[in-house]
Design a protein around this motif. Structure first.
Motif, PDB file in Angstrom:
ATOM      1  N   GLU A  43       4.353  -5.976   5.636  1.00  0.00           N
ATOM      2  CA  GLU A  43       4.245  -6.894   4.497  1.00  0.00           C
ATOM      3  C   GLU A  43       2.919  -6.713   3.776  1.00  0.00           C
ATOM      4  O   GLU A  43       1.979  -6.084   4.283  1.00  0.00           O
ATOM      5  CB  GLU A  43       4.394  -8.345   4.958  1.00  0.00           C
ATOM      6  CG  GLU A  43       3.187  -8.929   5.671  1.00  0.00           C
ATOM      7  CD  GLU A  43       3.333 -10.431   5.939  1.00  0.00           C
ATOM      8  OE1 GLU A  43       4.062 -11.108   5.201  1.00  0.00           O
ATOM      9  OE2 GLU A  43       2.701 -10.918   6.899  1.00  0.00           O
ATOM     10  N   ILE A  44       2.847  -7.272   2.582  1.00  0.00           N
ATOM     11  CA  ILE A  44       1.576  -7.424   1.873  1.00  0.00           C
ATOM     12  C   ILE A  44       1.192  -8.890   1.978  1.00  0.00           C
ATOM     13  O   ILE A  44       1.909  -9.764   1.488  1.00  0.00           O
ATOM     14  CB  ILE A  44       1.685  -7.001   0.395  1.00  0.00           C
ATOM     15  CG1 ILE A  44       2.074  -5.523   0.291  1.00  0.00           C
ATOM     16  CG2 ILE A  44       0.353  -7.241  -0.319  1.00  0.00           C
ATOM     17  CD1 ILE A  44       2.248  -5.036  -1.142  1.00  0.00           C
ATOM     18  N   PHE A  45       0.084  -9.148   2.649  1.00  0.00           N
ATOM     19  CA  PHE A  45      -0.377 -10.513   2.893  1.00  0.00           C
ATOM     20  C   PHE A  45      -1.670 -10.731   2.119  1.00  0.00           C
ATOM     21  O   PHE A  45      -2.628  -9.962   2.259  1.00  0.00           O
ATOM     22  CB  PHE A  45      -0.625 -10.733   4.388  1.00  0.00           C
ATOM     23  CG  PHE A  45      -1.028 -12.137   4.744  1.00  0.00           C
ATOM     24  CD1 PHE A  45      -0.070 -13.102   4.996  1.00  0.00           C
ATOM     25  CD2 PHE A  45      -2.373 -12.503   4.811  1.00  0.00           C
ATOM     26  CE1 PHE A  45      -0.431 -14.399   5.325  1.00  0.00           C
ATOM     27  CE2 PHE A  45      -2.747 -13.792   5.130  1.00  0.00           C
ATOM     28  CZ  PHE A  45      -1.767 -14.748   5.393  1.00  0.00           C
ATOM     29  N   THR A 165      -2.056   2.417   9.900  1.00  0.00           N
ATOM     30  CA  THR A 165      -0.828   1.631   9.772  1.00  0.00           C
ATOM     31  C   THR A 165      -1.123   0.238   9.228  1.00  0.00           C
ATOM     32  O   THR A 165      -0.217  -0.461   8.790  1.00  0.00           O
ATOM     33  CB  THR A 165      -0.120   1.501  11.129  1.00  0.00           C
ATOM     34  OG1 THR A 165      -1.027   0.925  12.079  1.00  0.00           O
ATOM     35  CG2 THR A 165       0.338   2.854  11.636  1.00  0.00           C
ATOM     36  N   ILE A 166      -2.401  -0.159   9.273  1.00  0.00           N
ATOM     37  CA  ILE A 166      -2.842  -1.452   8.733  1.00  0.00           C
ATOM     38  C   ILE A 166      -3.988  -1.180   7.771  1.00  0.00           C
ATOM     39  O   ILE A 166      -4.948  -0.484   8.118  1.00  0.00           O
ATOM     40  CB  ILE A 166      -3.332  -2.389   9.859  1.00  0.00           C
ATOM     41  CG1 ILE A 166      -2.238  -2.598  10.912  1.00  0.00           C
ATOM     42  CG2 ILE A 166      -3.781  -3.736   9.292  1.00  0.00           C
ATOM     43  CD1 ILE A 166      -2.748  -3.274  12.182  1.00  0.00           C
ATOM     44  N   LEU A 167      -3.904  -1.718   6.575  1.00  0.00           N
ATOM     45  CA  LEU A 167      -4.945  -1.510   5.575  1.00  0.00           C
ATOM     46  C   LEU A 167      -5.476  -2.850   5.089  1.00  0.00           C
ATOM     47  O   LEU A 167      -4.715  -3.698   4.624  1.00  0.00           O
ATOM     48  CB  LEU A 167      -4.397  -0.717   4.393  1.00  0.00           C
ATOM     49  CG  LEU A 167      -5.378  -0.442   3.240  1.00  0.00           C
ATOM     50  CD1 LEU A 167      -6.531   0.444   3.712  1.00  0.00           C
ATOM     51  CD2 LEU A 167      -4.656   0.217   2.059  1.00  0.00           C
ATOM     52  N   PHE A 168      -6.798  -3.033   5.222  1.00  0.00           N
ATOM     53  CA  PHE A 168      -7.466  -4.223   4.719  1.00  0.00           C
ATOM     54  C   PHE A 168      -8.189  -3.882   3.423  1.00  0.00           C
ATOM     55  O   PHE A 168      -8.946  -2.902   3.355  1.00  0.00           O
ATOM     56  CB  PHE A 168      -8.493  -4.747   5.730  1.00  0.00           C
ATOM     57  CG  PHE A 168      -7.886  -5.488   6.890  1.00  0.00           C
ATOM     58  CD1 PHE A 168      -7.649  -6.853   6.817  1.00  0.00           C
ATOM     59  CD2 PHE A 168      -7.554  -4.809   8.045  1.00  0.00           C
ATOM     60  CE1 PHE A 168      -7.088  -7.531   7.886  1.00  0.00           C
ATOM     61  CE2 PHE A 168      -6.994  -5.472   9.131  1.00  0.00           C
ATOM     62  CZ  PHE A 168      -6.757  -6.844   9.044  1.00  0.00           C
ATOM     63  N   LEU A 169      -7.949  -4.696   2.410  1.00  0.00           N
ATOM     64  CA  LEU A 169      -8.608  -4.539   1.122  1.00  0.00           C
ATOM     65  C   LEU A 169      -9.382  -5.828   0.845  1.00  0.00           C
ATOM     66  O   LEU A 169      -8.795  -6.843   0.486  1.00  0.00           O
ATOM     67  CB  LEU A 169      -7.577  -4.296   0.013  1.00  0.00           C
ATOM     68  CG  LEU A 169      -6.672  -3.072   0.184  1.00  0.00           C
ATOM     69  CD1 LEU A 169      -5.524  -3.117  -0.821  1.00  0.00           C
ATOM     70  CD2 LEU A 169      -7.464  -1.785   0.022  1.00  0.00           C
ATOM     71  N   ILE A 198      -0.418  -4.332   4.636  1.00  0.00           N
ATOM     72  CA  ILE A 198      -1.595  -4.461   3.774  1.00  0.00           C
ATOM     73  C   ILE A 198      -2.026  -5.913   3.710  1.00  0.00           C
ATOM     74  O   ILE A 198      -1.223  -6.804   3.439  1.00  0.00           O
ATOM     75  CB  ILE A 198      -1.299  -3.921   2.366  1.00  0.00           C
ATOM     76  CG1 ILE A 198      -1.009  -2.413   2.450  1.00  0.00           C
ATOM     77  CG2 ILE A 198      -2.463  -4.177   1.426  1.00  0.00           C
ATOM     78  CD1 ILE A 198      -0.102  -1.903   1.392  1.00  0.00           C
ATOM     79  N   ILE A 199      -3.311  -6.129   4.003  1.00  0.00           N
ATOM     80  CA  ILE A 199      -3.902  -7.460   3.912  1.00  0.00           C
ATOM     81  C   ILE A 199      -5.006  -7.391   2.863  1.00  0.00           C
ATOM     82  O   ILE A 199      -5.904  -6.548   2.957  1.00  0.00           O
ATOM     83  CB  ILE A 199      -4.492  -7.918   5.264  1.00  0.00           C
ATOM     84  CG1 ILE A 199      -3.395  -7.951   6.345  1.00  0.00           C
ATOM     85  CG2 ILE A 199      -5.131  -9.294   5.129  1.00  0.00           C
ATOM     86  CD1 ILE A 199      -3.314  -6.700   7.172  1.00  0.00           C
ATOM     87  N   LEU A 200      -4.930  -8.243   1.866  1.00  0.00           N
ATOM     88  CA  LEU A 200      -5.938  -8.196   0.817  1.00  0.00           C
ATOM     89  C   LEU A 200      -6.529  -9.570   0.553  1.00  0.00           C
ATOM     90  O   LEU A 200      -5.871 -10.593   0.706  1.00  0.00           O
ATOM     91  CB  LEU A 200      -5.348  -7.615  -0.470  1.00  0.00           C
ATOM     92  CG  LEU A 200      -4.274  -8.422  -1.210  1.00  0.00           C
ATOM     93  CD1 LEU A 200      -4.902  -9.240  -2.338  1.00  0.00           C
ATOM     94  CD2 LEU A 200      -3.205  -7.507  -1.776  1.00  0.00           C
ATOM     95  N   THR A 201      -7.797  -9.562   0.205  1.00  0.00           N
ATOM     96  CA  THR A 201      -8.423 -10.757  -0.346  1.00  0.00           C
ATOM     97  C   THR A 201      -8.740 -10.426  -1.801  1.00  0.00           C
ATOM     98  O   THR A 201      -9.047  -9.282  -2.133  1.00  0.00           O
ATOM     99  CB  THR A 201      -9.727 -11.143   0.383  1.00  0.00           C
ATOM    100  OG1 THR A 201     -10.763 -10.198   0.058  1.00  0.00           O
ATOM    101  CG2 THR A 201      -9.524 -11.161   1.894  1.00  0.00           C
ATOM    102  N   THR A 202      -8.637 -11.403  -2.655  1.00  0.00           N
ATOM    103  CA  THR A 202      -8.890 -11.146  -4.065  1.00  0.00           C
ATOM    104  C   THR A 202      -9.252 -12.432  -4.799  1.00  0.00           C
ATOM    105  O   THR A 202      -8.815 -13.514  -4.421  1.00  0.00           O
ATOM    106  CB  THR A 202      -7.661 -10.494  -4.738  1.00  0.00           C
ATOM    107  OG1 THR A 202      -7.924 -10.307  -6.130  1.00  0.00           O
ATOM    108  CG2 THR A 202      -6.406 -11.344  -4.588  1.00  0.00           C
TER     109      THR A 202
END
Length: 323
Positions: A43-45, A165-169, A198-202
């Motif tokens: 997922e994109i979280f 396999t896990i990407l933090f942005l 994908i885990i992102l903060t924005t």
């Protein structure tokens, strides 16, 4: 000693499991308070929150960069403390800060980052990453000679070099140009399609609204809501029906007092605010009531809350009312 699997990693299991995470610094400041979170595989979280809410601290703990005061984190089946090296090989991190070896070329930096995680050389893959980020023509340029936006692209390339396999942005769009933002989100969608989580903060909430499957909101170190984006907007979103009247009203008629109506100062506009769940029956009943009392309108339009509206309402509401 080989790393020991802590949980199963089949598709039904969360790829990241955070249980009871607390972080208190030596000064006594509590950055995180009893964080419990599950992130689904693929997922994109999006993790949203104001400055100082604890977003970067939580990401740093999951990535193993910062130690928690208490609690446990499992990433792709491994304990992030006990099996640190194995976990880090599965994670790519794009940090907020622009820091990398200024005197190395782009190619050398990205190639080194891949080798750092024990990955065999794969020049075609690294070339694709650089081309996708419009960095291929800059591959032999020293990083110190690049613009800020290009340096941000290099950080993304480094994070992807070992095929995580896990990407933090972490705030990846901060201070970057529109072109890079579009390139980056196109790449994020491609990675997600291939199964990368994908885990992102924005701070660009419209990006979270456009990209994310689920939203988490953190404030003052506490996770106040985690919800499917569409469910969150249905539950907490508000809609407005604005009716431009043919004849102005001095006040809201008694027959309409029970409705959630606001009358404009000049009496020419009625605004009806309602939950999304009330839309079909509410509007029909209101229009019928207006007709029965001979209140005519010449125009109507509807608007709805954005994710930004919901975010602002969540972080400003009293503690304990985020349900």
């Amino acid at each position: 000693m080989p790393a020991s699997k802590a949980i199963a990693t089949e598709n039904s299991a969360p790829i990241i499991w955070v249980q009871g995470i607390n972080k208190t610094y030596a000064s006594g400041f509590q950055a995180l308070n009893n964080i419990n979170l599950e992130i689904k595989r693929g997922e994109i979280f999006a993790l949203l929150g104001p400055n100082g809410a604890g977003k970067t601290t939580l990401i740093s703990i999951i990535c193993g960069i910062v130690n928690s005061t208490s609690g446990i984190v499992i990433a792709d089946g491994y304990d992030t403390v006990r099996d640190y090296r194995t976990v880090r090989a599965t994670i790519g991190l794009v940090p907020q800060e622009l820091h990398t070896d200024s005197f190395e070329s782009v190619w050398a930096t990205v190639k080194f980052s891949r080798g750092l995680f024990g990955k065999a050389p794969n020049a075609p893959y690294l070339e694709k990453v650089l081309r996708d980020l419009s960095l291929w023509d800059k591959r032999n340029v020293k990083i110190k000679e690049l613009s800020g936006g290009m340096k941000r692209r290099v950080l993304i390339a480094k994070a992807l070099a070992h095929e995580p396999t896990i990407l933090f942005l972490d705030e990846p769009s901060a201070g970057v140009d529109v072109e890079l933002r579009h390139d980056m989100w196109r790449m994020v969608r491609e990675l997600r399609a291939k199964g990368t989580t994908i885990i992102l903060t924005t701070h660009y909430i419209e990006e979270a609204e456009d990209m994310a499957d689920r939203i988490g909101v953190i404030n003052k170190g506490e996770l106040i809501v985690v919800e499917d984006k569409n469910v969150l907007m249905r539950k907490l979103g508000k809609k407005r029906l604005t009716l431009t009247l043919r004849q102005s009203l001095a006040s809201i008629p008694a027959a309409l007092i029970g409705w959630n109506l606001t009358l404009a100062d000049d009496g020419s506009t009625l605004i009806y605010t309602f939950d999304t769940q009330e839309e079909e029956t509410g509007i029909a009943e209101l229009l019928r009531t207006l007709s029965e009392h001979h209140i005519e309108f010449k125009d109507l339009r509807s608007t709805e809350s954005s994710l930004e509206d919901i975010f602002v309402s969540l972080v400003h509401q009293p503690k304990g009312n985020a349900s």
